[in-house]
Design a protein around this motif. Structure first.
Motif, PDB file in Angstrom:
ATOM      1  N   LEU A 280       0.872  -1.166   0.000  1.00  0.00           N
ATOM      2  CA  LEU A 280       0.000   0.000   0.000  1.00  0.00           C
ATOM      3  C   LEU A 280       0.910   1.217   0.000  1.00  0.00           C
ATOM      4  CD1 LEU A 280      -2.752   1.475   0.337  1.00  0.00           C
ATOM      5  CD2 LEU A 280      -2.381   1.317   2.822  1.00  0.00           C
ATOM      6  N   LEU A 281       0.929   1.949  -1.110  1.00  0.00           N
ATOM      7  CA  LEU A 281       1.798   3.116  -1.206  1.00  0.00           C
ATOM      8  C   LEU A 281       1.040   4.374  -0.768  1.00  0.00           C
ATOM      9  CD1 LEU A 281       3.816   2.566  -4.506  1.00  0.00           C
ATOM     10  CD2 LEU A 281       4.242   1.704  -2.192  1.00  0.00           C
ATOM     11  N   VAL A 282       1.653   5.108   0.138  1.00  0.00           N
ATOM     12  CA  VAL A 282       1.135   6.367   0.667  1.00  0.00           C
ATOM     13  C   VAL A 282       2.164   7.436   0.326  1.00  0.00           C
ATOM     14  CG1 VAL A 282       0.463   7.620   2.751  1.00  0.00           C
ATOM     15  CG2 VAL A 282      -0.022   5.163   2.563  1.00  0.00           C
ATOM     16  N   MET A 283       1.726   8.533  -0.298  1.00  0.00           N
ATOM     17  CA  MET A 283       2.700   9.566  -0.652  1.00  0.00           C
ATOM     18  C   MET A 283       3.084  10.396   0.565  1.00  0.00           C
ATOM     19  SD  MET A 283       2.859  12.353  -3.703  1.00  0.00           S
ATOM     20  CE  MET A 283       4.021  13.733  -3.633  1.00  0.00           C
ATOM     21  N   ARG A 284       4.367  10.514   0.757  1.00  0.00           N
ATOM     22  CA  ARG A 284       4.893  11.373   1.819  1.00  0.00           C
ATOM     23  C   ARG A 284       4.724  12.831   1.387  1.00  0.00           C
ATOM     24  NH1 ARG A 284       9.794  11.266   5.580  1.00  0.00           N
ATOM     25  NH2 ARG A 284      10.462  13.436   5.652  1.00  0.00           N
TER      26      ARG A 284
END
Length: 365
Positions: free
Chosen positions: A97-101
């Motif tokens: 699950l990619l979450v943008m910083r």
């Protein structure tokens, strides 16, 4: 004979001695009205929060990764990055699950650029009202691209302006011990990762999780911008972020085991995120790939407490000083901590996903 009238002491020379101005700031409601939350953005934020909670509750076997620039300073380059990350997120969605910083506030040991909200024009004009509105617009744009966003909560007032657009929140190493930030975290609508102290002390983060899980009452502001007593119910999705300390890493199997024991002793779920940068990579961005590989290998060999990672990444590797003329800045290159470039980011995450797919069945409980 004494007078019953109140004794008013002249304020001159008594209060605000070192304050030069009180510049008016639009209320959170006014800023929301100028940059409203769209339905597509709201759906992405809610889905992101739900997926993160499911990972922390062991209902989702994936690893989450908070990936992106050390700080946002150029919205155009930031959205360029977001579009690339969205394509990668779709490709790797079965394993990660990619979450943008999306970091707008930068804590400083002494001085330096404090981030996009504080000084959006990077010229010491400190137009905070402009920075806050542009930050909100950027978060909305990222959500409308289809990415959940993660950020650091540094200023306790900012969540009233931006909180509806954030899916994951970090409390930094300098503020995990702060009562103000623990109270604030207890009321945030997102899962919250507490970093260990700058000296590497994990106990600070464990105590912060315990504190934030309880109800609190504290001074804050309302949506109308009025001072208010904020009353919270507590946040049960706090977790530890290992970021190293005192120049030493703490992502190795022994350090992870010690963190697990500290969480278990405190009666907390053993949920651990590893920050691949900072002391864990000796502030060498290229070493983040080795940290991520080690974390994934721990999972391959049976670790179940590692639920997430953080990676500092940008379009262009390294970092750059802020010139007197911001127009001379190199596109897509960090102005704070050095980052890995986009090609390295893709390779790191694809390699991690390949390993995680193979162990996915054993992580489903």
């Amino acid at each position: 004979m004494t007078s019953s009238a109140p004794n008013h002491v002249a304020a001159t020379g008594i209060e605000n001695v070192n304050v030069t101005d009180f510049d008016p700031m639009p209320s959170p409601e006014e800023t929301h009205a100028r940059v409203p939350l769209s339905e597509p953005a709201a759906r992405v934020v809610m889905r992101g929060r739900e997926a993160l909670r499911d990972i922390l509750d062991r209902q989702d076997p994936r690893l989450f990764a908070v990936v992106g620039p050390c700080s946002i300073h150029d919205p155009a380059a930031g959205l360029d990055y977001a579009r690339r990350l969205k394509k990668l997120a779709d490709e790797l969605a079965d394993a990660l699950l990619l979450v943008m910083r999306v970091y707008f506030e930068k804590p400083r040991t002494t001085t330096g650029w404090k981030g996009f909200i504080n000084d959006p024009d990077m010229d010491d004009s400190f137009n905070v009202a402009k920075g806050m509105e542009l930050a909100r617009k950027f978060l909305r744009d990222v959500a409308e691209i289809g990415l959940p966003a993660g950020t650091e909560a540094l200023d306790p007032i900012s969540p009233q302006y931006l909180g509806d657009l954030v899916a994951w929140t970090a409390i930094g190493a300098r503020t995990s011990e702060s009562q103000t930030h623990r109270e604030m975290a207890s009321g945030l609508s997102t899962p919250v990762g507490f970093k260990n102290g700058t000296n590497g002390d994990v106990g600070i983060a464990v105590n912060a999780i315990l504190s934030a899980s309880r109800p609190h009452s504290f001074l804050g502001i309302s949506g109308e911008g009025r001072t208010a007593i904020v009353r919270t119910r507590g946040n049960r999705h706090g977790h530890v972020v290992l970021r190293g300390g005192d120049g030493r890493p703490n992502y190795d199997t022994v350090s992870v085991r010690i963190a697990e024991q500290a969480l278990t002793k405190a009666g907390l779920p053993a949920n651990i995120v590893v920050d691949c940068s900072h002391a864990n990579s000796y502030k060498d961005p290229e070493l983040q790939a080795l940290v991520l590989s080690d974390v994934v290998n721990q999972i391959r060999y049976g670790n179940t407490s590692l639920v997430g990672v953080m990676i500092e990444s940008n379009l262009v590797g390294g970092n750059q000083p802020i010139p007197k003329n911001p127009a001379l800045l190199r596109y897509g290159c960090s102005v704070t901590d050095a980052c890995v470039d986009w090609d390295t980011t893709e390779r790191m995450l694809r390699d991690a996903a390949a390993v995680l797919r193979a162990v996915r069945p054993q992580r489903i409980q």
